[in-house]
Design a protein around this motif. Structure first.
Motif, PDB file in Angstrom:
ATOM      1  N   PRO A 131       0.833  -1.208   0.000  1.00  0.00           N
ATOM      2  CA  PRO A 131       0.000   0.000   0.000  1.00  0.00           C
ATOM      3  C   PRO A 131       0.869   1.260   0.000  1.00  0.00           C
ATOM      4  N   SER A 132       0.312   2.315  -0.559  1.00  0.00           N
ATOM      5  CA  SER A 132       1.046   3.581  -0.611  1.00  0.00           C
ATOM      6  C   SER A 132       0.940   4.293   0.737  1.00  0.00           C
ATOM      7  N   ASP A 133       1.774   5.329   0.906  1.00  0.00           N
ATOM      8  CA  ASP A 133       1.698   6.139   2.125  1.00  0.00           C
ATOM      9  C   ASP A 133       0.297   6.713   2.310  1.00  0.00           C
ATOM     10  N   ALA A 134      -0.320   7.144   1.202  1.00  0.00           N
ATOM     11  CA  ALA A 134      -1.655   7.751   1.298  1.00  0.00           C
ATOM     12  C   ALA A 134      -2.660   6.720   1.817  1.00  0.00           C
ATOM     13  N   GLU A 135      -2.526   5.485   1.333  1.00  0.00           N
ATOM     14  CA  GLU A 135      -3.444   4.431   1.799  1.00  0.00           C
ATOM     15  C   GLU A 135      -3.213   4.122   3.282  1.00  0.00           C
ATOM     16  N   LEU A 136      -1.943   4.101   3.666  1.00  0.00           N
ATOM     17  CA  LEU A 136      -1.631   3.836   5.081  1.00  0.00           C
ATOM     18  C   LEU A 136      -2.200   4.945   5.966  1.00  0.00           C
ATOM     19  N   ALA A 137      -2.020   6.192   5.518  1.00  0.00           N
ATOM     20  CA  ALA A 137      -2.514   7.326   6.316  1.00  0.00           C
ATOM     21  C   ALA A 137      -4.031   7.277   6.407  1.00  0.00           C
ATOM     22  N   ALA A 138      -4.688   6.923   5.288  1.00  0.00           N
ATOM     23  CA  ALA A 138      -6.153   6.844   5.303  1.00  0.00           C
ATOM     24  C   ALA A 138      -6.626   5.755   6.257  1.00  0.00           C
ATOM     25  N   LEU A 139      -5.917   4.640   6.257  1.00  0.00           N
ATOM     26  CA  LEU A 139      -6.289   3.538   7.149  1.00  0.00           C
ATOM     27  C   LEU A 139      -6.140   3.963   8.615  1.00  0.00           C
ATOM     28  N   GLY A 141      -6.267   6.934   9.672  1.00  0.00           N
ATOM     29  CA  GLY A 141      -7.325   7.926   9.899  1.00  0.00           C
ATOM     30  C   GLY A 141      -8.645   7.265  10.262  1.00  0.00           C
ATOM     31  N   SER A 142      -8.935   6.134   9.611  1.00  0.00           N
ATOM     32  CA  SER A 142     -10.195   5.433   9.889  1.00  0.00           C
ATOM     33  C   SER A 142     -10.197   4.819  11.287  1.00  0.00           C
ATOM     34  N   LEU A 143      -9.021   4.718  11.894  1.00  0.00           N
ATOM     35  CA  LEU A 143      -8.921   4.190  13.268  1.00  0.00           C
ATOM     36  C   LEU A 143      -8.680   5.327  14.263  1.00  0.00           C
ATOM     37  N   ALA A 144      -9.031   6.549  13.851  1.00  0.00           N
ATOM     38  CA  ALA A 144      -8.817   7.730  14.688  1.00  0.00           C
ATOM     39  C   ALA A 144      -7.356   7.837  15.108  1.00  0.00           C
ATOM     40  N   ALA A 145      -6.461   7.449  14.190  1.00  0.00           N
ATOM     41  CA  ALA A 145      -5.025   7.526  14.485  1.00  0.00           C
ATOM     42  C   ALA A 145      -4.311   8.259  13.356  1.00  0.00           C
ATOM     43  N   GLY A 146      -5.073   9.108  12.676  1.00  0.00           N
ATOM     44  CA  GLY A 146      -4.515   9.830  11.536  1.00  0.00           C
ATOM     45  C   GLY A 146      -3.442  10.832  11.940  1.00  0.00           C
ATOM     46  N   LEU A 172      -4.463  -4.823   7.002  1.00  0.00           N
ATOM     47  CA  LEU A 172      -3.748  -4.755   5.719  1.00  0.00           C
ATOM     48  C   LEU A 172      -3.528  -6.132   5.097  1.00  0.00           C
ATOM     49  N   THR A 173      -3.605  -7.190   5.898  1.00  0.00           N
ATOM     50  CA  THR A 173      -3.451  -8.538   5.330  1.00  0.00           C
ATOM     51  C   THR A 173      -4.775  -9.026   4.730  1.00  0.00           C
ATOM     52  N   ARG A 174      -5.796  -8.182   4.739  1.00  0.00           N
ATOM     53  CA  ARG A 174      -7.127  -8.487   4.199  1.00  0.00           C
ATOM     54  C   ARG A 174      -7.668  -9.813   4.728  1.00  0.00           C
ATOM     55  N   PRO A 175      -7.824  -9.903   6.038  1.00  0.00           N
ATOM     56  CA  PRO A 175      -8.305 -11.174   6.599  1.00  0.00           C
ATOM     57  C   PRO A 175      -9.796 -11.382   6.370  1.00  0.00           C
TER      58      PRO A 175
END
Lengths: 240, 260
Positions: A131-139, A141-146, A172-175
Protein backbone atom coordinates in the motif's frame (compact mmCIF):
# COMPACT_ATOMS: atom_id res chain seq x y z
CA UNK A 1 -27.36 -23.86 24.83
CA UNK A 2 -24.26 -25.63 23.53
CA UNK A 3 -23.88 -26.12 19.81
CA UNK A 4 -23.37 -29.61 18.42
CA UNK A 5 -22.15 -30.76 15.01
CA UNK A 6 -21.02 -27.76 12.96
CA UNK A 7 -22.67 -27.11 9.62
CA UNK A 8 -20.34 -27.25 6.63
CA UNK A 9 -21.27 -23.67 5.83
CA UNK A 10 -19.95 -22.30 9.11
CA UNK A 11 -17.08 -19.88 8.60
CA UNK A 12 -15.29 -20.79 11.82
CA UNK A 13 -16.14 -23.89 13.78
CA UNK A 14 -14.97 -26.08 16.61
CA UNK A 15 -16.09 -29.68 16.68
CA UNK A 16 -15.67 -31.72 19.87
CA UNK A 17 -12.48 -29.91 20.75
CA UNK A 18 -10.51 -30.91 23.81
CA UNK A 19 -7.53 -28.91 24.85
CA UNK A 20 -5.30 -29.09 27.90
CA UNK A 21 -2.09 -27.17 28.43
CA UNK A 22 0.84 -29.56 28.06
CA UNK A 23 2.39 -30.87 31.23
CA UNK A 24 5.56 -28.91 31.83
CA UNK A 25 8.77 -30.90 32.00
CA UNK A 26 11.14 -29.85 34.72
CA UNK A 27 9.00 -26.90 35.79
CA UNK A 28 7.56 -26.30 39.22
CA UNK A 29 4.91 -28.60 40.62
CA UNK A 30 2.18 -26.05 39.96
CA UNK A 31 3.18 -25.84 36.30
CA UNK A 32 3.37 -29.61 36.13
CA UNK A 33 -0.39 -30.00 36.53
CA UNK A 34 -2.08 -30.38 33.14
CA UNK A 35 -5.21 -28.23 33.10
CA UNK A 36 -8.19 -29.05 30.91
CA UNK A 37 -9.17 -25.83 29.14
CA UNK A 38 -11.67 -27.00 26.53
CA UNK A 39 -13.69 -30.15 27.11
CA UNK A 40 -15.65 -31.35 24.08
CA UNK A 41 -16.28 -27.75 23.01
CA UNK A 42 -18.40 -26.99 19.95
CA UNK A 43 -18.83 -23.67 18.22
CA UNK A 44 -20.27 -22.53 14.94
CA UNK A 45 -19.72 -19.01 13.63
CA UNK A 46 -21.28 -17.85 10.38
CA UNK A 47 -19.46 -15.54 8.00
CA UNK A 48 -20.12 -11.95 8.99
CA UNK A 49 -21.06 -12.80 12.57
CA UNK A 50 -19.82 -10.60 15.37
CA UNK A 51 -19.17 -13.01 18.21
CA UNK A 52 -18.66 -11.80 21.73
CA UNK A 53 -16.87 -14.34 23.90
CA UNK A 54 -16.97 -13.89 27.65
CA UNK A 55 -16.09 -16.03 30.61
CA UNK A 56 -14.14 -16.03 33.84
CA UNK A 57 -10.44 -15.31 33.87
CA UNK A 58 -8.44 -18.40 32.89
CA UNK A 59 -11.45 -20.09 31.29
CA UNK A 60 -9.58 -20.46 27.99
CA UNK A 61 -10.99 -17.61 25.90
CA UNK A 62 -7.58 -16.68 24.49
CA UNK A 63 -6.77 -20.34 23.86
CA UNK A 64 -9.97 -20.67 21.87
CA UNK A 65 -8.97 -17.77 19.59
CA UNK A 66 -5.44 -19.13 19.25
CA UNK A 67 -6.74 -22.51 18.08
CA UNK A 68 -8.19 -20.86 14.97
CA UNK A 69 -4.79 -19.55 13.87
CA UNK A 70 -2.88 -22.65 15.02
CA UNK A 71 -0.94 -20.96 17.76
CA UNK A 72 -2.37 -23.83 19.79
CA UNK A 73 -3.20 -27.36 18.67
CA UNK A 74 -6.14 -29.27 20.16
CA UNK A 75 -5.53 -32.72 21.60
CA UNK A 76 -8.84 -33.93 20.16
CA UNK A 77 -11.52 -32.66 17.81
CA UNK A 78 -11.35 -30.37 14.82
CA UNK A 79 -10.90 -26.66 14.24
CA UNK A 80 -12.47 -25.69 10.93
CA UNK A 81 -12.30 -22.75 8.54
CA UNK A 82 -14.98 -22.91 5.85
CA UNK A 83 -15.40 -26.59 6.70
CA UNK A 84 -11.71 -27.38 6.22
CA UNK A 85 -9.56 -28.44 9.16
CA UNK A 86 -7.10 -25.61 9.80
CA UNK A 87 -4.36 -28.22 10.22
CA UNK A 88 -4.60 -28.96 6.48
CA UNK A 89 -4.08 -25.33 5.44
CA UNK A 90 -0.66 -23.70 4.90
CA UNK A 91 0.00 -21.94 8.22
CA UNK A 92 1.13 -18.56 6.83
CA UNK A 93 -1.89 -18.38 4.53
CA UNK A 94 -4.23 -19.41 7.34
CA UNK A 95 -2.89 -16.73 9.65
CA UNK A 96 -3.47 -14.06 7.03
CA UNK A 97 -7.04 -15.24 6.50
CA UNK A 98 -7.75 -15.51 10.23
CA UNK A 99 -5.93 -12.62 11.82
CA UNK A 100 -5.22 -12.81 15.54
CA UNK A 101 -4.54 -9.61 17.43
CA UNK A 102 -2.51 -10.20 20.58
CA UNK A 103 -3.76 -8.92 23.90
CA UNK A 104 -0.67 -6.78 24.37
CA UNK A 105 0.00 -4.82 21.18
CA UNK A 106 3.44 -5.80 19.89
CA UNK A 107 5.35 -3.59 17.49
CA UNK A 108 8.66 -4.34 15.85
CA UNK A 109 11.68 -2.03 15.77
CA UNK A 110 11.38 0.73 13.18
CA UNK A 111 8.90 3.36 12.11
CA UNK A 112 5.13 3.22 11.98
CA UNK A 113 5.41 2.80 8.21
CA UNK A 114 7.84 -0.13 8.56
CA UNK A 115 5.47 -1.75 11.01
CA UNK A 116 2.49 -1.33 8.71
CA UNK A 117 4.45 -2.76 5.78
CA UNK A 118 5.84 -5.67 7.81
CA UNK A 119 3.23 -8.17 6.53
CA UNK A 120 4.38 -7.41 2.98
CA UNK A 121 7.98 -8.42 3.69
CA UNK A 122 7.10 -12.10 4.11
CA UNK A 123 7.12 -14.77 1.39
CA UNK A 124 3.39 -15.30 1.88
CA UNK A 125 2.80 -11.78 0.49
CA UNK A 126 5.28 -12.01 -2.39
CA UNK A 127 2.65 -11.18 -5.00
CA UNK A 128 0.72 -8.56 -3.07
CA UNK A 129 1.20 -4.89 -3.90
CA UNK A 130 2.43 -2.73 -1.03
CA UNK A 131 0.00 0.00 0.00
CA UNK A 132 1.05 3.58 -0.61
CA UNK A 133 1.70 6.14 2.13
CA UNK A 134 -1.65 7.75 1.30
CA UNK A 135 -3.44 4.43 1.80
CA UNK A 136 -1.63 3.84 5.08
CA UNK A 137 -2.51 7.33 6.32
CA UNK A 138 -6.15 6.84 5.30
CA UNK A 139 -6.29 3.54 7.15
CA UNK A 140 -4.81 5.09 10.29
CA UNK A 141 -7.32 7.93 9.90
CA UNK A 142 -10.19 5.43 9.89
CA UNK A 143 -8.92 4.19 13.27
CA UNK A 144 -8.82 7.73 14.69
CA UNK A 145 -5.03 7.53 14.49
CA UNK A 146 -4.51 9.83 11.54
CA UNK A 147 -2.37 12.10 13.70
CA UNK A 148 0.43 9.50 13.98
CA UNK A 149 3.21 10.35 11.51
CA UNK A 150 4.31 7.38 9.41
CA UNK A 151 7.95 8.22 10.17
CA UNK A 152 7.51 8.08 13.94
CA UNK A 153 9.32 5.28 15.78
CA UNK A 154 6.65 2.73 16.67
CA UNK A 155 8.26 2.07 20.04
CA UNK A 156 7.47 5.65 21.11
CA UNK A 157 3.70 5.23 20.65
CA UNK A 158 1.30 4.96 23.58
CA UNK A 159 -0.42 1.63 24.25
CA UNK A 160 -3.63 2.92 22.67
CA UNK A 161 -1.79 4.09 19.56
CA UNK A 162 0.06 0.79 19.35
CA UNK A 163 -3.15 -1.18 19.52
CA UNK A 164 -4.60 0.88 16.66
CA UNK A 165 -1.38 0.42 14.69
CA UNK A 166 -1.56 -3.35 15.26
CA UNK A 167 -5.20 -3.45 14.18
CA UNK A 168 -4.39 -1.43 11.05
CA UNK A 169 -1.51 -3.80 10.28
CA UNK A 170 -3.77 -6.82 10.71
CA UNK A 171 -6.40 -5.27 8.41
CA UNK A 172 -3.75 -4.76 5.72
CA UNK A 173 -3.45 -8.54 5.33
CA UNK A 174 -7.13 -8.49 4.20
CA UNK A 175 -8.30 -11.17 6.60
CA UNK A 176 -11.65 -12.96 6.46
CA UNK A 177 -11.88 -13.04 10.21
CA UNK A 178 -10.47 -10.98 13.05
CA UNK A 179 -9.68 -12.61 16.37
CA UNK A 180 -9.48 -9.87 18.95
CA UNK A 181 -8.09 -10.86 22.34
CA UNK A 182 -9.30 -8.29 24.86
CA UNK A 183 -8.20 -5.54 22.50
CA UNK A 184 -9.34 -2.70 24.72
CA UNK A 185 -8.29 -3.95 28.15
CA UNK A 186 -5.38 -1.51 28.54
CA UNK A 187 -6.73 1.34 26.45
CA UNK A 188 -8.05 4.80 27.22
CA UNK A 189 -11.74 5.30 26.33
CA UNK A 190 -11.01 7.09 23.02
CA UNK A 191 -8.64 4.40 21.79
CA UNK A 192 -11.02 1.65 22.94
CA UNK A 193 -13.88 3.25 21.08
CA UNK A 194 -11.77 3.59 17.90
CA UNK A 195 -10.77 -0.09 18.03
CA UNK A 196 -14.32 -1.32 18.60
CA UNK A 197 -15.73 0.92 15.89
CA UNK A 198 -13.17 -0.48 13.46
CA UNK A 199 -14.10 -4.04 14.46
CA UNK A 200 -17.76 -3.26 13.84
CA UNK A 201 -16.95 -1.72 10.47
CA UNK A 202 -14.91 -4.77 9.51
CA UNK A 203 -18.00 -6.84 10.17
CA UNK A 204 -20.62 -4.54 8.65
CA UNK A 205 -18.76 -2.99 5.71
CA UNK A 206 -16.35 -5.79 4.72
CA UNK A 207 -18.53 -8.76 5.67
CA UNK A 208 -15.76 -10.08 7.89
CA UNK A 209 -16.23 -12.31 10.90
CA UNK A 210 -15.19 -11.03 14.31
CA UNK A 211 -14.46 -13.06 17.44
CA UNK A 212 -14.00 -10.67 20.31
CA UNK A 213 -12.85 -11.81 23.71
CA UNK A 214 -13.82 -9.48 26.48
CA UNK A 215 -14.35 -9.93 30.16
CA UNK A 216 -15.65 -6.44 30.61
CA UNK A 217 -19.21 -5.58 29.70
CA UNK A 218 -19.25 -4.42 26.13
CA UNK A 219 -22.22 -3.37 24.10
CA UNK A 220 -21.59 -2.85 20.41
CA UNK A 221 -23.54 0.04 18.98
CA UNK A 222 -23.90 -0.94 15.33
CA UNK A 223 -23.90 -4.76 15.27
CA UNK A 224 -25.95 -7.33 17.17
CA UNK A 225 -23.37 -9.67 18.59
CA UNK A 226 -23.79 -13.39 19.08
CA UNK A 227 -22.79 -13.90 22.67
CA UNK A 228 -21.11 -17.06 23.98
CA UNK A 229 -19.88 -17.72 27.46
CA UNK A 230 -16.98 -20.09 28.03
CA UNK A 231 -17.00 -21.81 31.37
CA UNK A 232 -15.94 -25.24 32.56
CA UNK A 233 -14.46 -26.08 29.17
CA UNK A 234 -17.72 -25.64 27.26
CA UNK A 235 -19.36 -22.85 25.33
CA UNK A 236 -22.86 -21.73 26.11
CA UNK A 237 -24.89 -19.51 23.82
CA UNK A 238 -26.31 -16.55 25.70
CA UNK A 239 -29.66 -15.16 24.69
CA UNK A 240 -29.55 -11.49 23.83
CA UNK B 1 60.54 -32.16 14.70
CA UNK B 2 61.33 -33.09 18.29
CA UNK B 3 65.08 -32.72 17.85
CA UNK B 4 65.12 -29.72 20.15
CA UNK B 5 62.77 -31.01 22.85
CA UNK B 6 64.23 -31.16 26.33
CA UNK B 7 62.75 -34.24 27.97
CA UNK B 8 61.15 -33.65 31.40
CA UNK B 9 62.29 -36.35 33.77
CA UNK B 10 59.60 -37.87 36.04
CA UNK B 11 61.03 -36.37 39.24
CA UNK B 12 61.13 -32.94 37.58
CA UNK B 13 57.50 -33.38 36.60
CA UNK B 14 56.72 -33.93 40.27
CA UNK B 15 58.65 -30.75 40.98
CA UNK B 16 55.91 -28.91 39.06
CA UNK B 17 53.62 -29.82 41.96
CA UNK B 18 55.29 -26.91 43.75
CA UNK B 19 52.88 -24.69 41.84
CA UNK B 20 49.78 -26.49 43.06
CA UNK B 21 51.20 -26.49 46.59
CA UNK B 22 51.57 -22.74 46.19
CA UNK B 23 47.92 -22.49 45.09
CA UNK B 24 46.87 -24.74 47.99
CA UNK B 25 48.85 -22.52 50.36
CA UNK B 26 46.98 -19.43 49.14
CA UNK B 27 43.69 -21.26 49.61
CA UNK B 28 44.60 -22.24 53.18
CA UNK B 29 45.98 -18.85 54.17
CA UNK B 30 42.99 -16.92 52.86
CA UNK B 31 40.42 -19.64 53.76
CA UNK B 32 39.28 -19.84 50.11
CA UNK B 33 38.01 -23.40 50.47
CA UNK B 34 39.62 -24.37 47.17
CA UNK B 35 41.95 -27.04 48.56
CA UNK B 36 39.78 -29.97 47.56
CA UNK B 37 39.26 -28.63 44.03
CA UNK B 38 42.98 -28.01 43.61
CA UNK B 39 43.73 -31.57 44.74
CA UNK B 40 41.10 -33.16 42.48
CA UNK B 41 42.13 -30.92 39.59
CA UNK B 42 45.76 -31.91 39.98
CA UNK B 43 44.98 -35.63 40.12
CA UNK B 44 42.67 -35.33 37.10
CA UNK B 45 45.27 -33.39 35.13
CA UNK B 46 47.79 -36.14 35.68
CA UNK B 47 45.33 -38.98 35.06
CA UNK B 48 43.59 -37.53 32.01
CA UNK B 49 46.75 -36.40 30.28
CA UNK B 50 48.62 -39.63 30.98
CA UNK B 51 45.63 -41.52 29.61
CA UNK B 52 45.51 -39.27 26.57
CA UNK B 53 49.24 -39.68 26.00
CA UNK B 54 48.86 -43.43 26.20
CA UNK B 55 45.84 -43.46 23.83
CA UNK B 56 47.58 -41.18 21.34
CA UNK B 57 50.72 -43.29 21.49
CA UNK B 58 48.63 -46.37 20.80
CA UNK B 59 46.75 -44.72 17.92
CA UNK B 60 49.99 -43.43 16.40
CA UNK B 61 51.48 -46.91 16.61
CA UNK B 62 48.46 -48.69 15.09
CA UNK B 63 48.24 -46.01 12.37
CA UNK B 64 44.76 -47.00 11.15
CA UNK B 65 42.33 -44.50 9.58
CA UNK B 66 39.39 -46.25 11.27
CA UNK B 67 40.90 -45.92 14.68
CA UNK B 68 41.68 -42.23 14.02
CA UNK B 69 38.10 -41.60 12.87
CA UNK B 70 36.66 -43.52 15.81
CA UNK B 71 38.70 -41.47 18.25
CA UNK B 72 37.64 -38.27 16.48
CA UNK B 73 33.97 -39.28 16.81
CA UNK B 74 34.43 -40.00 20.51
CA UNK B 75 36.01 -36.55 20.92
CA UNK B 76 33.12 -34.98 18.94
CA UNK B 77 30.57 -36.76 21.13
CA UNK B 78 32.34 -35.52 24.26
CA UNK B 79 32.37 -31.96 22.86
CA UNK B 80 28.69 -32.14 21.94
CA UNK B 81 27.85 -33.55 25.35
CA UNK B 82 29.72 -30.73 27.08
CA UNK B 83 28.11 -28.06 24.88
CA UNK B 84 24.68 -29.58 25.48
CA UNK B 85 25.19 -29.51 29.22
CA UNK B 86 25.87 -25.78 29.09
CA UNK B 87 22.56 -25.00 27.36
CA UNK B 88 19.65 -25.04 29.77
CA UNK B 89 16.51 -25.66 27.73
CA UNK B 90 14.14 -28.53 28.26
CA UNK B 91 11.25 -27.63 25.93
CA UNK B 92 13.24 -28.36 22.76
CA UNK B 93 15.05 -31.64 22.14
CA UNK B 94 18.31 -30.95 20.40
CA UNK B 95 20.74 -33.67 21.47
CA UNK B 96 20.83 -35.79 18.32
CA UNK B 97 21.05 -33.01 15.72
CA UNK B 98 23.79 -31.57 17.86
CA UNK B 99 25.86 -34.79 18.00
CA UNK B 100 25.31 -35.51 14.31
CA UNK B 101 26.03 -32.10 12.90
CA UNK B 102 28.97 -31.35 15.18
CA UNK B 103 30.63 -34.59 14.10
CA UNK B 104 29.91 -33.96 10.40
CA UNK B 105 30.82 -30.26 10.27
CA UNK B 106 34.03 -30.55 12.26
CA UNK B 107 35.14 -33.68 10.43
CA UNK B 108 34.79 -31.73 7.18
CA UNK B 109 36.83 -28.81 8.54
CA UNK B 110 39.55 -31.07 9.97
CA UNK B 111 39.87 -33.10 6.75
CA UNK B 112 40.09 -29.87 4.75
CA UNK B 113 42.92 -28.62 6.94
CA UNK B 114 44.95 -31.84 7.15
CA UNK B 115 44.37 -33.01 3.59
CA UNK B 116 44.04 -29.71 1.74
CA UNK B 117 46.15 -27.13 3.55
CA UNK B 118 48.77 -28.90 5.67
CA UNK B 119 48.82 -31.63 3.04
CA UNK B 120 49.54 -34.43 5.48
CA UNK B 121 50.16 -37.81 3.83
CA UNK B 122 47.79 -39.57 4.33
CA UNK B 123 45.17 -36.96 5.30
CA UNK B 124 44.27 -38.90 8.45
CA UNK B 125 47.84 -39.08 9.72
CA UNK B 126 47.05 -39.14 13.46
CA UNK B 127 49.90 -36.79 14.48
CA UNK B 128 48.14 -34.06 12.49
CA UNK B 129 44.51 -35.12 12.38
CA UNK B 130 43.89 -35.57 16.10
CA UNK B 131 45.51 -32.40 17.49
CA UNK B 132 43.92 -30.26 14.76
CA UNK B 133 40.56 -31.99 15.18
CA UNK B 134 40.83 -31.48 18.93
CA UNK B 135 41.42 -27.74 18.51
CA UNK B 136 38.46 -27.44 16.14
CA UNK B 137 36.18 -29.32 18.53
CA UNK B 138 37.37 -27.57 21.67
CA UNK B 139 36.86 -24.07 20.31
CA UNK B 140 33.68 -24.78 18.41
CA UNK B 141 32.10 -26.46 21.40
CA UNK B 142 32.12 -23.09 23.16
CA UNK B 143 30.76 -21.22 20.16
CA UNK B 144 27.94 -23.70 19.64
CA UNK B 145 26.95 -23.52 23.30
CA UNK B 146 26.95 -19.71 23.19
CA UNK B 147 24.93 -19.63 19.96
CA UNK B 148 22.27 -22.07 21.14
CA UNK B 149 21.96 -20.49 24.55
CA UNK B 150 21.42 -17.14 22.84
CA UNK B 151 18.90 -18.61 20.39
CA UNK B 152 16.77 -20.19 23.11
CA UNK B 153 16.90 -17.21 25.46
CA UNK B 154 16.06 -14.75 22.65
CA UNK B 155 13.16 -16.86 21.37
CA UNK B 156 11.74 -16.94 24.88
CA UNK B 157 12.38 -13.28 25.68
CA UNK B 158 10.95 -12.09 22.35
CA UNK B 159 8.17 -14.68 22.04
CA UNK B 160 5.52 -11.99 21.50
CA UNK B 161 7.46 -10.59 18.52
CA UNK B 162 7.80 -14.08 17.00
CA UNK B 163 4.09 -14.67 17.48
CA UNK B 164 3.17 -11.26 16.09
CA UNK B 165 5.12 -11.94 12.90
CA UNK B 166 3.61 -15.42 12.54
CA UNK B 167 0.16 -13.85 12.81
CA UNK B 168 1.03 -11.50 9.96
CA UNK B 169 1.94 -14.40 7.66
CA UNK B 170 5.60 -15.06 8.46
CA UNK B 171 6.84 -18.64 8.45
CA UNK B 172 8.96 -19.93 11.32
CA UNK B 173 12.22 -18.92 9.63
CA UNK B 174 10.99 -15.39 8.93
CA UNK B 175 9.50 -14.93 12.39
CA UNK B 176 12.76 -15.96 14.08
CA UNK B 177 15.22 -14.44 11.61
CA UNK B 178 16.45 -11.71 14.01
CA UNK B 179 17.00 -14.17 16.85
CA UNK B 180 18.80 -16.59 14.52
CA UNK B 181 21.16 -13.88 13.31
CA UNK B 182 21.91 -12.75 16.86
CA UNK B 183 22.64 -16.34 17.89
CA UNK B 184 25.04 -17.05 15.01
CA UNK B 185 26.79 -13.72 15.61
CA UNK B 186 27.21 -14.51 19.31
CA UNK B 187 28.76 -17.86 18.39
CA UNK B 188 31.16 -16.36 15.84
CA UNK B 189 32.36 -13.23 17.60
CA UNK B 190 34.88 -14.80 20.05
CA UNK B 191 36.90 -16.47 17.29
CA UNK B 192 36.87 -13.25 15.23
CA UNK B 193 37.99 -11.26 18.26
CA UNK B 194 40.80 -13.71 18.93
CA UNK B 195 42.13 -13.01 15.41
CA UNK B 196 42.48 -9.38 16.47
CA UNK B 197 44.48 -10.15 19.61
CA UNK B 198 46.60 -13.07 18.42
CA UNK B 199 50.32 -12.49 18.67
CA UNK B 200 49.88 -9.31 20.70
CA UNK B 201 48.99 -10.72 24.09
CA UNK B 202 50.53 -14.18 24.11
CA UNK B 203 52.12 -16.77 21.88
CA UNK B 204 49.23 -19.06 20.97
CA UNK B 205 49.17 -22.68 22.09
CA UNK B 206 50.02 -24.48 18.91
CA UNK B 207 52.84 -22.10 18.10
CA UNK B 208 54.20 -22.42 21.63
CA UNK B 209 54.23 -26.18 21.24
CA UNK B 210 56.06 -26.02 17.96
CA UNK B 211 58.63 -23.53 19.20
CA UNK B 212 59.25 -25.65 22.30
CA UNK B 213 59.53 -28.59 19.93
CA UNK B 214 62.36 -26.83 18.13
CA UNK B 215 60.53 -25.52 15.06
CA UNK B 216 61.56 -22.37 13.32
CA UNK B 217 59.20 -19.63 14.59
CA UNK B 218 58.56 -18.45 11.02
CA UNK B 219 57.34 -21.97 10.25
CA UNK B 220 55.34 -22.13 13.48
CA UNK B 221 53.42 -18.97 12.63
CA UNK B 222 52.20 -20.56 9.41
CA UNK B 223 50.56 -23.31 11.41
CA UNK B 224 49.15 -20.79 13.81
CA UNK B 225 47.65 -18.72 10.98
CA UNK B 226 46.02 -21.83 9.56
CA UNK B 227 44.66 -22.64 13.02
CA UNK B 228 43.22 -19.15 13.54
CA UNK B 229 41.52 -19.09 10.16
CA UNK B 230 40.33 -22.66 10.58
CA UNK B 231 38.72 -21.77 13.91
CA UNK B 232 36.87 -18.81 12.41
CA UNK B 233 35.53 -21.09 9.68
CA UNK B 234 34.69 -23.87 12.11
CA UNK B 235 32.83 -21.64 14.55
CA UNK B 236 30.99 -19.91 11.68
CA UNK B 237 29.93 -23.15 10.00
CA UNK B 238 29.20 -24.91 13.29
CA UNK B 239 27.13 -22.06 14.75
CA UNK B 240 25.23 -21.56 11.51
CA UNK B 241 24.41 -25.21 10.83
CA UNK B 242 23.52 -25.97 14.45
CA UNK B 243 21.45 -22.80 14.91
CA UNK B 244 19.48 -23.36 11.71
CA UNK B 245 18.90 -27.05 12.45
CA UNK B 246 17.83 -26.49 16.02
CA UNK B 247 15.81 -23.36 15.22
CA UNK B 248 13.46 -25.63 13.25
CA UNK B 249 12.91 -27.70 16.36
CA UNK B 250 11.76 -24.62 18.29
CA UNK B 251 8.54 -24.69 16.27
CA UNK B 252 5.91 -27.41 16.24
CA UNK B 253 3.52 -28.42 13.45
CA UNK B 254 2.00 -25.41 11.69
CA UNK B 255 5.01 -23.28 12.74
CA UNK B 256 3.63 -23.13 16.28
CA UNK B 257 6.26 -21.64 18.60
CA UNK B 258 7.28 -23.99 21.39
CA UNK B 259 9.30 -21.46 23.40
CA UNK B 260 7.28 -18.73 25.09
Amino acid sequence: MPQTVPAVTAHLALSHVRFAHARATGGSKAEGEARQILDDADLEVRRGDFVLLTGPSGAGKSTLLRLFCRLEEPQEGQVLLNGQPVSTLPPAGLRRRVSYLQQTPTVSAGSVRQNLLLPFTFKAAANEPKPSDAELAALLGSLAAGDIPLDQEASTLSVGQRQRLCLARALLTRPEALLLDEPTSALDPDSASAVLTAAESFCLDSGGTVLLVSHADFTPTRVSPVHYRLEGGRLAWMRA
Amino acid sequence: MDAGVISIAPWRLLLALVFTLLAGGCSLALKLGLGRDILIGTVRTFAQLFLMGWVLGFVFAVDSPWLVLALFLVMAAAAAHTARGRVKESAVSFAWPMYGSMAAVYLLITVTVTGGIVHAEPWWKPQYFLPIGGMVLGNSMNSVAVALDRLFSDLRARASVVEMQLCLGADAAEASADMTRAAVRAGMIPSINSMMAVGLVSIPGMMTGQILGGSDPTQAIRYQIVVMLMLVGATALGSTVLTLLIRRRCFGPGDRPLLR
